[in-house]
Structures are given as C-alpha cells and as structure tokens.
Design an enzyme around this catalytic site. Structure first.
Site, PDB file in Angstrom:
ATOM      1  NE  ARG A 124     -56.542   3.086  -0.042  1.00 24.44           N
ATOM      2  CZ  ARG A 124     -57.790   2.763   0.077  1.00 24.44           C
ATOM      3  NH1 ARG A 124     -58.814   3.127  -0.737  1.00 24.44           N
ATOM      4  NH2 ARG A 124     -58.005   1.720   0.953  1.00 24.44           N
ATOM      5  CE  LYS A 146     -37.134  15.281  -0.267  1.00 20.80           C
ATOM      6  NZ  LYS A 146     -35.795  15.565   0.391  1.00 20.80           N
ATOM      7  CD  GLU A 188     -33.188  25.270   2.782  1.00 20.54           C
ATOM      8  OE1 GLU A 188     -32.609  25.093   1.645  1.00 20.54           O
ATOM      9  OE2 GLU A 188     -33.384  24.565   3.917  1.00 20.54           O
ATOM     10  CE  LYS A 230     -36.711  21.386  -3.240  1.00 17.19           C
ATOM     11  NZ  LYS A 230     -37.316  21.583  -1.743  1.00 17.19           N
ATOM     12  CD  GLU A 240     -33.361  13.189  -1.032  1.00 13.72           C
ATOM     13  OE1 GLU A 240     -34.296  13.863  -1.336  1.00 13.72           O
ATOM     14  OE2 GLU A 240     -32.450  12.956  -0.143  1.00 13.72           O
ATOM     15  NE  ARG A 244     -36.295  16.474  -3.917  1.00  8.60           N
ATOM     16  CZ  ARG A 244     -37.593  16.269  -3.814  1.00  8.60           C
ATOM     17  NH1 ARG A 244     -38.361  15.827  -4.886  1.00  8.60           N
ATOM     18  NH2 ARG A 244     -38.123  17.133  -2.849  1.00  8.60           N
ATOM     19  CG  ASN A 248     -31.255  16.536   1.345  1.00  8.61           C
ATOM     20  OD1 ASN A 248     -32.266  17.205   1.553  1.00  8.61           O
ATOM     21  ND2 ASN A 248     -31.328  15.586   0.968  1.00  8.61           N
ATOM     22  CG  HIS A 251     -30.931  20.047   4.682  1.00  6.73           C
ATOM     23  ND1 HIS A 251     -30.578  21.112   3.842  1.00  6.73           N
ATOM     24  CD2 HIS A 251     -32.415  20.591   4.547  1.00  6.73           C
ATOM     25  CE1 HIS A 251     -31.262  22.197   3.643  1.00  6.73           C
ATOM     26  NE2 HIS A 251     -32.467  21.587   3.846  1.00  6.73           N
ATOM     27  CG  HIS A 255     -32.737  16.997   9.411  1.00  7.64           C
ATOM     28  ND1 HIS A 255     -33.069  16.154   8.524  1.00  7.64           N
ATOM     29  CD2 HIS A 255     -33.131  18.112   9.057  1.00  7.64           C
ATOM     30  CE1 HIS A 255     -33.763  16.496   7.594  1.00  7.64           C
ATOM     31  NE2 HIS A 255     -33.803  17.831   7.680  1.00  7.64           N
ATOM     32  CG  HIS A 268     -35.362  23.609   8.175  1.00  4.49           C
ATOM     33  ND1 HIS A 268     -34.634  22.497   8.399  1.00  4.49           N
ATOM     34  CD2 HIS A 268     -35.135  23.852   6.800  1.00  4.49           C
ATOM     35  CE1 HIS A 268     -34.413  21.875   7.106  1.00  4.49           C
ATOM     36  NE2 HIS A 268     -34.838  22.849   6.164  1.00  4.49           N
TER      37      HIS A 268
END
Lengths: 364, 364
Positions: A124, A146, A188, A230, A240, A244, A248, A251, A255, A268
């Site tokens: 955890r 992330k 990026e 960032k 987000e 935020r 993307n 993206h 994706h 990517h």
C-alpha cells in the site's frame, strides 16, 4: 559544460519533491541517500539500460552503505503490462523488501510508470525515486506522479497518482539515447511551448539544431524549462480536475494511434507529434489557429524528425479508440485544442464530423 | 426493531465519509444517489451474494435513474488475486466505464478489498461505495480505506489506501450469513474491546448470546461501536504510522496461519482469533497480562465458537511466514500485544525464542 546542477521544486505540500538536473549525477550516491527512508533500495531497470548504467548506480549506492537489489525487466512499451509488473512484485517479495525499502526507477517512461505503480501499491505504498534516462521521461513522465500499466483495452488504464521523493535527471544519460528516442522526447518539449510558453517555443525554434546535436547546455535548458512548465501545471491541479488536462495536447489522438497500431510500434512521442498536428488541424477548422501558426508547429515537428501525419486507421476507428481514453466525460470527447501558440484550451463541443475531418486531413 | 438508522462520520478531512448502519438500507436507492458523481455505477459482487441481493440493489438504483452494470466474481479469499481483479477491469473497460463511474462493492471483505483496489487504480482513481454484507466486513474492512489483493508470497501485499465515499452496513444482510462467517466476524468485534474499549468488551460478554442469535439491535450496536472504534483510530493515523497498527492485534500470527494453510482454508476471523490468543500468550509471558485476563479473552472466543489454538505448522514456519508480513520493520517483528484488556501496545523487542514459545503453547 553541463556541470552546473539545476534544482526545481515540485510544490505539492507534504508531497513536494525536488528535480535535480545536470550531467554525471547518477554516479553520486550521496545525492540519493538523504532521500532514502532506510539504507535499502531495489533498483528497477531494463535490459537496455542495465548494461549502461546499473553498476554505476548500485556501486555509487553501495559506496554510501546502501544495500541494494535490482530487477531487470524486458524493454519496451509492449511490456508495460501486469505480467511484467509482477516481476517487480516477485523481486520485492522474494528479497523480503519492506514497506520502508525505496524503489528506484532507472530507465525511461515505461520503467518509471511501472516502478511508480509498483511503489504505489507494494504494501500500500513504498518510497520511490526516479532516475529518468530518456529525454521523454526527463521532461514528461518523471514530473507529476502519474503511474500506470496498460490494459489490452486501453493505455495507462490501470494506475495511481503517486509522487516520487526525488527525481534525478542526469543529462549524461542522453548521450547513449538512440536518435529516434531523442526525437520522440522533443515532441513533448515542443508541446510545452505550444500549450503555455510561446517564448520557449521560439527558443526551441532557434536551438533545435543544438538539441539534435545533443549539446548538453541546450538539453539541460530544455529539460529544466519543460519540467518547470509541467511542475507549475501539476502543482495547480495534481489530479487533473482542470488545467492539468492541457498537458494532454495531442494525447487523445496519439493514444488512438498507439493503441490502434499496437503498443510499441509508434513511440509515444511520435504518436503525440502526429496527434498534436490533428489537434491543431481541428483548432484551425474551428477558426482558432491561423495557417501561419499551424505551419510553424508542423515545420518544427518535421525539423525534429517527427511524423506530422498519422497512420490510416479510418476516422471511425480513431473515434472508437479515442472514446476509450480516460479524458472522456459522459461519452463526450474532451480535447485539448489551441487558440494560438502558447494558449491551450479544453474543448468538449467538437462534433464527430469535425473530429473526423481533422483526422482525415492528417493521415497518410 | 432495527429500524433506527445510525450514522457515523469517518473524519478524514476532504476524504471524510459516512457509515450508515441499519436494516433494509440496501433497497433504498435514494440513500446512494447523493454520493454518486454521475448516475452511472458498476456493482461488483460474487456468486454467493448476487442471487440474494444484486437485483434488490440494481432495481433500487434503476428506480432512481442510475444506469448500472454488474460483475459477478467467484466467491472466496482464494480468488483475491490478480486474475479475478482483472475481471473487474475487463468489465469496466468493456462497458466503457469512465473515471466518473462509481464502483459499488456488494459483498464481504474480499469483494470490498478488490473493488476498492480496482477503484483506486482504474484510470488512476474512480469513486467507490461499499455495501458490506458480512459482519466481518461491516466492522472491519469497510472502515479505513485499506484495499488490496493477495500475492502468492503474501496476503494483501499489493494494494492502496483509498477511501470510499459512503459505506452502507445493512444489518438485514446478516440474516443470510452462514454461522461460521458470523462467528468469524465476532473475532474482530471482540478485538476492538481488547485493544481499546474495555466497556465494550464487557458488553460483548453480556450480549454474546444475543449476537449469536442475530438479534438486530445487538448486531447494530456491535457494528456501530466497532466502526466507531476503528474510525477513531483511522482518523488519528490514516496510513498506519503509529496507533493504527494496534488494529492488527492477532493479525501477524493470523496471517501466518492463513498463508501457511493456504488462503481460504481458515477464515480471516478464525485466524485472527487463534492469532490473538498467541499474542495474549506472549503478553502473559512478558508479564503484561494476568491469567484472569487471558482466560476471559479465551473464554469469550470459545463461546463465540472461534478457534483458540492455531494449526501445527512448526514455530519456525510461523516465524518465517510472519517475517513476510507488512508490519515488519528492519527485519524486526513488530507485534501488537496487550498490557491489560483494552490496552494495546506496539512491541518490537520480542526475541524469536519468546515468540516461538508463545506459538508452541497455542498450537494443536
């Protein structure tokens, strides 16, 4: 040259952490020790990075009295799955790693995302340090917490927000990066200019040749300004809920390319470049972006050796893949578009027809 | 009788949530709706609970206009693994569940832990409501945000701290609970008395027959006081840096029993009962607990139909299994012991010899 060390703080209250940027930092164990909960660590890396940097790092830690295990994973986005993640858990449990053992990610974005998710979920929550070794991971995935793995039905679908205690961006590791990955990272870097920093966009236009030639000062500056952009966005909106999402840009389209082609076929950054051009084409279609602006962006991606067209999957297939994206709310695509270079907006009102037209204009 | 609704608040700042306790709550959709982010939910349950309560719940939600999918998992601790967790992800992705879709756990501790972990990690965090249907999950796993799955090398080794938005403890569901599970739940109820609430311990001594006869008022009181005790501890120490560890009385020994016998052979509560007796035997050996006190505890467990001896695995095997527990720090076992009924302490100084002697005195 490249000797100066730059330090940025990601301001996240009790989860704040520093990003240290410079050359040759990897082999200085004393930089890491103050951030270890105990002098125990498990380094997670891959078969490409291990022969280059693993001994350097573990020797540096051993010299500081840190007891250190390592796990070497297969390389590539196609391994960012549960089976590979489980190799980390197996190693942690097999070596009796405790909740206070620090996981150190040594590698690119895939290693960082998987190690971060393993740290977020091992007992955890175990402490976590990131040493990104690619340009993409230094400017993107190492900032913001992330973490994730892929699911056959969607990229990064299983994950957590989990902050590292320290990020070390050793510019020296970029010397061994394959050209294709350096270029993918630049996608990026260019993105930060496009969404919120027009002065940085102009700086990249002027210094792209130096970046492609791997000039350490230019790279360190690009990493620093990218991380600062960032970090500012993430500090304002960690999970987000709003701003935020502008990170993307490209993206959701990207994706779709990555998933549609099979993970790992397109890098990517390559998918983000082509996806960004689609987002810009849609912005232009909505009357928000001039021909001059879109041409500047396309030209910069092209100079960086990045694709400016997506693969032909069919616009309907793109839409279907995009609807699986996390950025969907109530079935409505939520896209990041531009109202000028340096001015990103979140837009939910695009019709399927508009989106399809933009996609079709940008495929070959 | 049992009609009164009791509400407790778990005070965790911006992650605070209510626990609603009463009979027949499951079929009142209006109780859930204010806690849904959107009117979309995925109910996760198992093959035992589904025929009893799934339609009742989904009909109640449908009556409030909530669109609802369901996933029915195989029942039992032996399925608390990645493969079964993946069935939840598959269902979420297959039904295009969004980040704003609420996951509802309908079942016991295994369903709650797995659904909570799926919610914590689906798209990096989806909202989550718990409807525990066993006594154990009503008094224990539904409070405090611990979510997890098991790994072949250790129980609950992969997980996250993740709070639900609402817990509904419908006492009515305890009417269909098998006797063995009701008794297993009582082990955790007794635990709260032992670690911090001597008045509650005495109340259980006086009302055990009513609890075993499933008197709704007695059950509602036991659930309420148990949850209140746990909520107080968790509010003071959410991520188990200190006091929260006392909730693990009997658990390090108990986990060794569960893992050593194979998950699911002993119920969790049964292992906790036998494990608690071991912890009490060690406390007595250290001179902290009188014969009278340990006898009261052992007698109460026995009256509740719970085991007061562990299986013969060999003390060394116990030790080995216990060292895999999350509660180990720097190789040192960190055990919860008692200095009297109602007074738990965290103790790291026990020698292997002392621990082995306590184990051996409590096996048969």
């Amino acid at each position: 040259m490249g000797e100066a060390v730059r330090v940025l703080e990601v301001a996240l209250g009790d989860r704040a952490y520093p990003i240290v940027i410079g050359a040759g930092l990897l082999s200085v164990g004393a930089r890491l020790v103050p951030y270890l909960k105990r002098k125990k660590a498990v380094v997670v890396t891959n078969t490409t990075v291990a022969p280059l940097y693993l001994d350097l790092l573990t020797d540096a830690l051993a010299a500081e009295g840190v007891s250190c295990e390592s796990v070497v994973l297969p390389d590539g986005e196609s391994h960012k799955d549960w089976q590979t993640l489980n190799l980390i858990y197996d190693a942690l449990l097999g070596s009796h790693a405790e909740r206070s053992t620090t996981l150190i990610a040594l590698g690119g974005g895939v290693i960082g995302d998987m190690t971060g998710f393993a740290a977020a979920t091992y007992q955890r929550g175990a402490p976590f340090i990131q040493i990104p070794t690619t340009l993409l991971s230094q400017v993107d995935s190492s900032v913001g917490g992330k973490t994730a793995i892929n699911h056959p039905l969607g990229k990064n679908m299983i994950g957590a927000f989990y902050q590292p205690r320290l990020v070390i961006a050793d510019i020296g590791t970029l010397a061994t990066l394959p050209d294709r990955e350096l270029k993918a990272g630049l996608a990026e870097v260019i993105k930060y200019g496009l969404i919120r920093d027009p002065a940085f966009f102009e700086w990249i236009e002027r210094h792209l040749d130096a970046l492609l030639a791997r000039d350490p000062e230019a790279l360190a500056h690009a990493v620093e300004v990218s991380c600062r952009n960032k970090a500012e966005v993430v500090a304002a909106d960690e999970t987000e809920q709003g701003e935020r999402a502008t990170l993307n840009l490209g993206h959701t389209f990207g994706h779709a390319i990555e998933t549609g082609m099979g993970y790992g076929v397109w890098l990517h950054g390559e998918a983000v470049a082509a996806g960004t051009v689609m987002a810009l084409a849609l912005s232009k279609r909505l009357g928000w972006l001039s021909d001059v602006e879109i041409d500047r962006a396309v030209r910069l991606f092209a100079r960086a050796g990045l694709p400016t067209k997506g693969p032909v999957l069919g616009a309907q297939r793109y839409l279907e893949l995009m609807r699986h994206d996390k950025k969907v709310a109530d079935g409505q695509l939520r896209l990041i578009l531009l109202k000028g270079i340096g001015r990103a907006v979140i837009h939910s009102g695009a019709t399927d027809g508009e989106v399809c037209a933009a996609i079709e204009a940008c495929c070959e």
